[in-house]
Every structure is written in structure tokens, then in C-alpha cells.
Design an enzyme around this catalytic site. Sequence first.
Site, mmCIF file in Angstrom:
data_model
loop_
_atom_site.group_PDB
_atom_site.id
_atom_site.type_symbol
_atom_site.label_atom_id
_atom_site.label_comp_id
_atom_site.label_asym_id
_atom_site.label_seq_id
_atom_site.Cartn_x
_atom_site.Cartn_y
_atom_site.Cartn_z
ATOM 1 N N GLY A 54 0.781 -1.222 0.000
ATOM 2 C CA GLY A 54 0.000 0.000 0.000
ATOM 3 C C GLY A 54 0.814 1.274 0.000
ATOM 4 O O GLY A 54 1.854 1.395 -0.652
ATOM 5 N N GLU A 77 5.409 -10.370 7.555
ATOM 6 C CA GLU A 77 5.030 -11.223 6.433
ATOM 7 C C GLU A 77 5.386 -12.679 6.724
ATOM 8 O O GLU A 77 6.241 -12.963 7.566
ATOM 9 C CB GLU A 77 5.747 -10.759 5.157
ATOM 10 C CG GLU A 77 5.454 -9.315 4.748
ATOM 11 C CD GLU A 77 4.017 -9.106 4.286
ATOM 12 O OE1 GLU A 77 3.303 -10.103 4.060
ATOM 13 O OE2 GLU A 77 3.610 -7.929 4.137
ATOM 14 N N ASP A 113 6.396 -8.119 14.257
ATOM 15 C CA ASP A 113 5.157 -7.445 14.649
ATOM 16 C C ASP A 113 5.485 -6.040 15.138
ATOM 17 O O ASP A 113 6.076 -5.865 16.207
ATOM 18 C CB ASP A 113 4.477 -8.262 15.751
ATOM 19 C CG ASP A 113 3.176 -7.635 16.226
ATOM 20 O OD1 ASP A 113 2.752 -6.604 15.670
ATOM 21 O OD2 ASP A 113 2.578 -8.192 17.181
ATOM 22 N N ALA A 142 -1.623 -1.552 8.824
ATOM 23 C CA ALA A 142 -3.015 -1.980 8.640
ATOM 24 C C ALA A 142 -3.097 -3.437 9.045
ATOM 25 O O ALA A 142 -2.482 -4.299 8.427
ATOM 26 C CB ALA A 142 -3.453 -1.799 7.194
ATOM 27 N N TYR A 229 -7.470 8.368 5.699
ATOM 28 C CA TYR A 229 -8.360 8.469 4.539
ATOM 29 C C TYR A 229 -9.670 9.097 5.001
ATOM 30 O O TYR A 229 -10.104 8.869 6.136
ATOM 31 C CB TYR A 229 -8.614 7.083 3.943
ATOM 32 C CG TYR A 229 -9.496 7.069 2.712
ATOM 33 C CD1 TYR A 229 -9.082 7.653 1.526
ATOM 34 C CD2 TYR A 229 -10.738 6.453 2.749
ATOM 35 C CE1 TYR A 229 -9.896 7.638 0.393
ATOM 36 C CE2 TYR A 229 -11.557 6.421 1.620
ATOM 37 C CZ TYR A 229 -11.126 7.015 0.446
ATOM 38 O OH TYR A 229 -11.933 6.995 -0.663
ATOM 39 N N TYR A 239 -17.360 3.958 6.509
ATOM 40 C CA TYR A 239 -15.961 4.333 6.693
ATOM 41 C C TYR A 239 -15.814 5.479 7.688
ATOM 42 O O TYR A 239 -15.583 5.255 8.870
ATOM 43 C CB TYR A 239 -15.289 4.686 5.352
ATOM 44 C CG TYR A 239 -13.781 4.676 5.474
ATOM 45 C CD1 TYR A 239 -13.062 3.535 5.177
ATOM 46 C CD2 TYR A 239 -13.083 5.785 5.936
ATOM 47 C CE1 TYR A 239 -11.683 3.500 5.333
ATOM 48 C CE2 TYR A 239 -11.717 5.766 6.093
ATOM 49 C CZ TYR A 239 -11.015 4.624 5.794
ATOM 50 O OH TYR A 239 -9.658 4.585 5.966
ATOM 51 N N LYS A 248 -9.684 6.562 12.881
ATOM 52 C CA LYS A 248 -8.973 7.635 12.180
ATOM 53 C C LYS A 248 -9.064 8.953 12.952
ATOM 54 O O LYS A 248 -8.109 9.738 12.972
ATOM 55 C CB LYS A 248 -9.544 7.804 10.771
ATOM 56 C CG LYS A 248 -9.344 6.600 9.866
ATOM 57 C CD LYS A 248 -7.893 6.225 9.700
ATOM 58 C CE LYS A 248 -7.706 5.080 8.720
ATOM 59 N NZ LYS A 248 -6.283 4.656 8.603
ATOM 60 N N VAL A 277 -6.395 0.925 -4.592
ATOM 61 C CA VAL A 277 -6.686 -0.502 -4.475
ATOM 62 C C VAL A 277 -5.558 -1.118 -3.664
ATOM 63 O O VAL A 277 -4.434 -1.259 -4.140
ATOM 64 C CB VAL A 277 -6.787 -1.175 -5.856
ATOM 65 C CG1 VAL A 277 -7.164 -2.651 -5.702
ATOM 66 C CG2 VAL A 277 -7.802 -0.457 -6.730
ATOM 67 N N THR A 278 -5.838 -1.452 -2.421
ATOM 68 C CA THR A 278 -4.859 -2.066 -1.529
ATOM 69 C C THR A 278 -5.479 -3.298 -0.889
ATOM 70 O O THR A 278 -6.692 -3.488 -0.916
ATOM 71 C CB THR A 278 -4.407 -1.090 -0.427
ATOM 72 O OG1 THR A 278 -5.530 -0.817 0.442
ATOM 73 C CG2 THR A 278 -3.899 0.219 -1.015
#
Length: 398
Positions: A54, A77, A113, A142, A229, A239, A248, A277-278
Site C-alpha cells: 500500500g 510477512e 510485529d 493496517a 483516509y 468508513y 482515524k 486498491v490495496t
Amino acid sequence: MSIQQIAPKQRGYLIVNSHPAGSEATVDRQWQRIEPAASAGRAPVALVLGASAGYGQALLLAGLRRQGIRGIGVAYEADATERRTATAGWYRTAATSALVERSGGDFTFVNADAYADATRAEVLKLLTERYGPVDYLVYSLASPRRTDPATGEVHHSVIKPLGASYTSPSLLFDGGAPQIGTVDLTPAEEAERAATVKVMGGEDWRLWVRALADAELLAPGFTTVALSYVGSEITAPVYRQGTIGAAKAHLEATARQLQTELADGGRAFTVVAGAAVTQASTAIPSIALYTSLLRIALGEDGWRTTDEQAVDLWEQLTGAKELTLDEQGRIRLDGWELDPAVQDRVRELWADPAGALAAEPDGAAWFYNQFRQLYGWDVPGVDYTAEVETSVPWPGQR
């Protein structure tokens, strides 16, 4: 080693495997789209939390390419197993590290982490020994869950409206063909709202800034940004006016709090980015449909990629451009999305989404392609019939 031919394992918006060559190609394409700086000055030290996907990845690549940043990127990951490939973020990180090496840069990647105190300790030690004080901290995490390092309690975020139920059209891809469905969400309970704020709000961001300060690792003029966002009134119920919006709002309040605490000209901002687009955004109901219709309204030339926005942000942070601040002190990168004429067109399309997609099928096709590329699939120029090595080492591990 595990050399094999692989195919995507997908159900709806869930793809459980990724393609190493495709993931590498997405990084290379993004790198090439970012125009390098004409001249290099002092290489600032940057710490990027959420560096494998992202906006975090876009800001990392733009920082490397244009600002010559050195420092540390943190991501969490999973590697390859006998049954599955590694995550796309794993392969993207390996590809990014290879680009850094080829360009003569100095950047270290930590797979851990970012919410954990042990990770903070590892990063602080590495900064102290190798890089020194941090000029820029990018916070772009995220995650669906977070373990509170003070209590050990695991908090789970939810995507729900607040106060009232929410019903909306949504975009489905059953069998790869776009369809219009309906999403129905019940309002969140207070405990769910609070848990979402714990995961996605500013608490962890502040812990990182405090840890750097306590270790005397804040450079003069230190700047930190957290990605946020706002979006359209169309998606506001789920949202901005929902549980995510509560988180947020907490993130933005944290920025104001940090700004009062930072010394030596330090700055803290939330950055309101535009639609993208993520992997995170595809999990939010109705966002896929909204983004597809937004792409139709804007066309190819009007759409702003994450790397274009990342370049814009770096120019603002470094003083090459004036800061674009709103009345709340947030850096705004989303003017192209929220332009009134654009939003008027999106509202027209939203009134009959099935008709809109029938008339402009490229909108849904574009979204589907962008979504698949997040996992390394459908990337132009990649031979998906060829066998590939799925066991790729994390940078620094050989």
C-alpha cells in the site's frame, strides 16, 4: 528450494497464494514510474512501519528513489511453506531490497510485529548501531488485530457502521465476472468500536515516537506522518462515520497531541491520501464498487497512483512544495478524488451501479486487475506458465 508452477487460489476477494515473479514485477514497475531526483543531497534516515504494501510501500520506494533515504522498513510477512507460497509482501520486500542493493543504497528490512515492544527494541538497537537519529517516521500499519504491549490483551478491529445499520450495493467477483450484490451490516457495539480504535488508532504510533524520543533518536526537525483516509460521503456510513472513522479520528487527535510534545522543530501530521486498491481497502464493504466507479469518473489520466501521491508527499515534507493543509492541520493528497465535479459523476453512477458497469465494463475490470496484481497475478510481461522459486529468503538472510 521449491521450484514449481503455481496458479492463483482465489475465492472472492481472498487469494491465499502469491506469485514471486509477479510480485517482483509490480515493485519494478512502480520503481520505474518514480522519476529519480536530479541531484542527491544528504541522505535522511527514515523508519517506515508497514513497508511491504500500500501507501507504506509507495512512500518507501519514492523515498529511496527521490530522496535517497536510508534506514529501516518494518513489515510482518509469512514465508513459504510446503503448502503455500510466501505472502506477496514478502516477495515485494525481497524485490525492494534487491533494488536498494543495485542502486547502492542502505536500507534494512525487519520482519516482525510492529506493535510489539520486542520489535521496538530491535529497531532502536539497529538505529543506534547503524543509522543514528530518525528524520522521518512513516506510520502505515493496517492489521485486523493488535496485542496491547502493556496488558497482553488482543484487540480485534471490525468494519461496521456506528449507530444505525448499513445497506449498500457492493461489487462481487464470482468466477471472475463482476456482479452487483448487497451488503448489510449491523451497527457496532461500544466494545467493538473501542477495540477498533485500539488497533487502528494512534496509540501505537505514539508509542513509537515516545520510544524514539526516550532513546534520543529523534533528529532535529524530526517529522512523522500517519496515513489516513476520508473518502466520499457515499462510503461515509461504513468508513468515516463507522468504526474505522472512529479510529482515524483518534489517529488525527494523536497527531495534534504529538505536535505539542515534539521539540527541536518536530512535526506530526496525519496524511489524507486518495482512494487506492490495496489489500486493506478491498476488505471494506462497498469500497471496491466505489473505487471502480471513481475510476470510471476520472478515467486513466485523472487517476492518481499511490506512487504519484507518495512523490507529492515527500516534496511537501522536504519543503520542495508548500504543505497542503486543511483546517484540521492534515496534509491532503485527495483533492483529485474529492473534486465536486468528480463526486457528482460518481453519485450519478452510484444511483445505478449495474447499469454503470454494463455501460463502462472497464471500471470493474480495472479494479479486478489491480486487486489481482496485489498478489502478483495478471502482471503484464510475467510468464505464469513457467516454474518459479517460491522459497525466497528475507533480505539479509542467506
